[in-house]
Scaffold this active site. Sequence first.
Site, PDB file in Angstrom:
ATOM      1  N   GLY A 152       0.892  -1.139   0.069  1.00 27.95           N
ATOM      2  CA  GLY A 152       0.031  -0.044   0.096  1.00 27.95           C
ATOM      3  C   GLY A 152       0.667   1.312   0.000  1.00 27.95           C
ATOM      4  N   LEU A 153       0.405   2.417   0.362  1.00 30.17           N
ATOM      5  CA  LEU A 153       1.029   3.490   0.439  1.00 30.17           C
ATOM      6  C   LEU A 153       2.469   3.881   1.168  1.00 30.17           C
ATOM      7  CD1 LEU A 153       1.212   6.596  -0.478  1.00 30.17           C
ATOM      8  CD2 LEU A 153      -0.670   7.012   1.257  1.00 30.17           C
TER       9      LEU A 153
ATOM     10  N   ALA B 152      -9.136   5.362  -0.334  1.00 36.69           N
ATOM     11  CA  ALA B 152      -9.320   6.492   0.234  1.00 36.69           C
ATOM     12  C   ALA B 152      -9.937   7.435  -0.496  1.00 36.69           C
ATOM     13  CB  ALA B 152      -7.812   6.867   1.038  1.00 36.69           C
TER      14      ALA B 152
ATOM     15  N   GLU C 136     -13.051  19.303   5.037  1.00 38.20           N
ATOM     16  CA  GLU C 136     -13.637  18.145   5.823  1.00 38.20           C
ATOM     17  C   GLU C 136     -13.713  18.469   7.263  1.00 38.20           C
ATOM     18  OE1 GLU C 136     -11.411  14.796   4.849  1.00 38.20           O
ATOM     19  OE2 GLU C 136     -11.867  14.552   2.551  1.00 38.20           O
TER      20      GLU C 136
ATOM     21  N   HIS D  70     -16.155   4.449  10.210  1.00 33.72           N
ATOM     22  CA  HIS D  70     -16.593   5.401   9.329  1.00 33.72           C
ATOM     23  C   HIS D  70     -18.292   5.563   9.449  1.00 33.72           C
ATOM     24  CE1 HIS D  70     -17.351   7.763   5.805  1.00 33.72           C
ATOM     25  NE2 HIS D  70     -16.061   8.052   5.559  1.00 33.72           N
TER      26      HIS D  70
ATOM     27  N   ARG E 164     -15.767  11.967  13.811  1.00 37.81           N
ATOM     28  CA  ARG E 164     -16.300  10.875  13.258  1.00 37.81           C
ATOM     29  C   ARG E 164     -17.062  10.039  14.182  1.00 37.81           C
ATOM     30  NH1 ARG E 164     -12.268   8.758   8.573  1.00 37.81           N
ATOM     31  NH2 ARG E 164     -12.959  10.197   6.902  1.00 37.81           N
TER      32      ARG E 164
ATOM     33  N   HIS F 299     -13.262   1.371  10.244  1.00 38.60           N
ATOM     34  CA  HIS F 299     -12.469   2.043   8.883  1.00 38.60           C
ATOM     35  C   HIS F 299     -11.242   2.285   9.109  1.00 38.60           C
ATOM     36  CE1 HIS F 299     -12.429   4.779   5.519  1.00 38.60           C
ATOM     37  NE2 HIS F 299     -12.164   5.896   6.345  1.00 38.60           N
TER      38      HIS F 299
ATOM     39  N   ARG G 204      -8.888  10.023  14.928  1.00 34.57           N
ATOM     40  CA  ARG G 204      -7.994  10.523  13.765  1.00 34.57           C
ATOM     41  C   ARG G 204      -8.799  11.601  12.935  1.00 34.57           C
ATOM     42  NH1 ARG G 204      -8.029   9.204   7.860  1.00 34.57           N
ATOM     43  NH2 ARG G 204      -9.796   8.057   8.498  1.00 34.57           N
TER      44      ARG G 204
END
Length: 532
Positions: free
Chosen positions: A22-23, A54, A122, A241, A287, A346, A381
């Site tokens: 992944g990233l 994402a 956001e 999420h 969240r 999530h 987060r």
Amino acid sequence: MSQRADAPLSMPVDDVVIVGGGLAGLFCALKLAPRPVTVISAAPLGEGASSAWAQGGIAAAVGEGDTPEAHAADTIAVGAGLVDEEIALGLAREAGARIHDLLRYGVPFDRDLEGKLAVAQEAAHSARRIVHVRGDMAGKAIIAALVDAVRNTPTIRVIEGYAAEALLTHDNAVNGLQLRNAHDPALPPVTVAARAVVLATGGIGHLYAATTNPREASGLGLAIAARAGAVIADPEFVQFHPTAIMVGRDPAPLATEALRGEGATLINAKGVRFMQALHPLAELAPRDIVARGVFAEIAAGRGAFLDATKALGDHFADHFPTVYASCIAGGIDPAKQPIPIAPAAHYHMGGIAVDARGRTSIDGLWAGGEVSCTGAHGGNRLASNSLLEAVVFAARIAEDIDGRSFAAQPAPAPENPRNCAMPPSAEASLRALMSSHVGVIRDGDDLADAIRTFAMMEQSVGNIALRNMATTALIVATAAWSRRESRGGHYRSDYPSENPALAVRTRMTLNDARAIAADVAAGIAPRLHAMA
């Protein structure tokens, strides 16, 4: 250079070995070049990575009038009193440089009419600072660019189709990995020597029945590090999420937070907005608060929906093509209909404890991305900080490793080479128990029940993949049982308030989790935070 699982496996012992495609893993490999690196990925590069899915983008204070200090302050405000403030500030200050790295690797970030990086708003950010690609395609575009860059870098060797099932050590130092063919787990494992290992295996979402994460995000990296004796930090803090799209898919597609930033509202089946009564920021509340609000509406039988018909209407497909496609595939037209939603696992704020350079408590082992716990997120987060943390710490890990040599180690000995078949329905049962007992809302009795089950599985099951899932589940559940308060992503209905005395981060090992499980069986009160 690539190698697939159907070819004989060999690996130079002096390579830096990165587990995860992944990233964090790909970015670290690129940053280490031209030092030889081997990247091991169970799935084809990028395909098993949460980062590829994402939608929100990367948070970076690159807009006019914004500052890293303001970004760090927002991160700290959301993190429920547990954020390492020095780490958060460093993360925010390095964001701009990492964005420019990604631009050099070919990531096509959105730009405004003046050619500057376009930034969006956001939840819980005090400024427009989210860098996007075509609205909601940041993860996919970033991973695609990095995969191309990795495959075109001759010093990076890619091995696909193998899963790491054990981390091998000698005198608290890494000396190898035990790998298994991901396509045919019945084959004998392969043991490879390694002196420097970077775990970048992602999160734990697939431990839950409802998740936005790919199947590969099953807590593997955390489990193998814990079984090797690594310290784990803050495992009880799981972010759900609040707006996963409920159209019968596993994993569930998500409706990005940016939709609410653009004016979409949360309503129940009667069309009533319910978040206004729960938080001053309503739909843009943190969240964890939104997730509990959505969960409560569903539990009360009123249902929960994300309504973008007024905010976006016919422009939905242009602004959010990924969400639009997911809805249409599920029989929902989001331009004209509210989207049915529910909370889904999530992101894991906890993970393998690392320092500011990404080093773990085991010599020769680094961890980056969601599998790690840097202290940047605390108990909750901030939106779009996860991709930022992944690239910042991947770069730090590469810098820490670069130029180092590693002492020779004894040849690694395999661990539990025999692998039994996965018991029928065992994985589904574990995931259901995590969702029902260690999910959005928890209580002591349910957590104790889950701990008893996971403790038995962690010690006795013969399937290694299931054993590793149970290991991570046990660590999360025991930490949640021990934290008798509600804070950030951890909510206890029997202890619904924060306890100021517990504003400390959790540090634990697998042996600690096993001791807590023994306490649960004996009816002894929690003791974890005496060790925090």
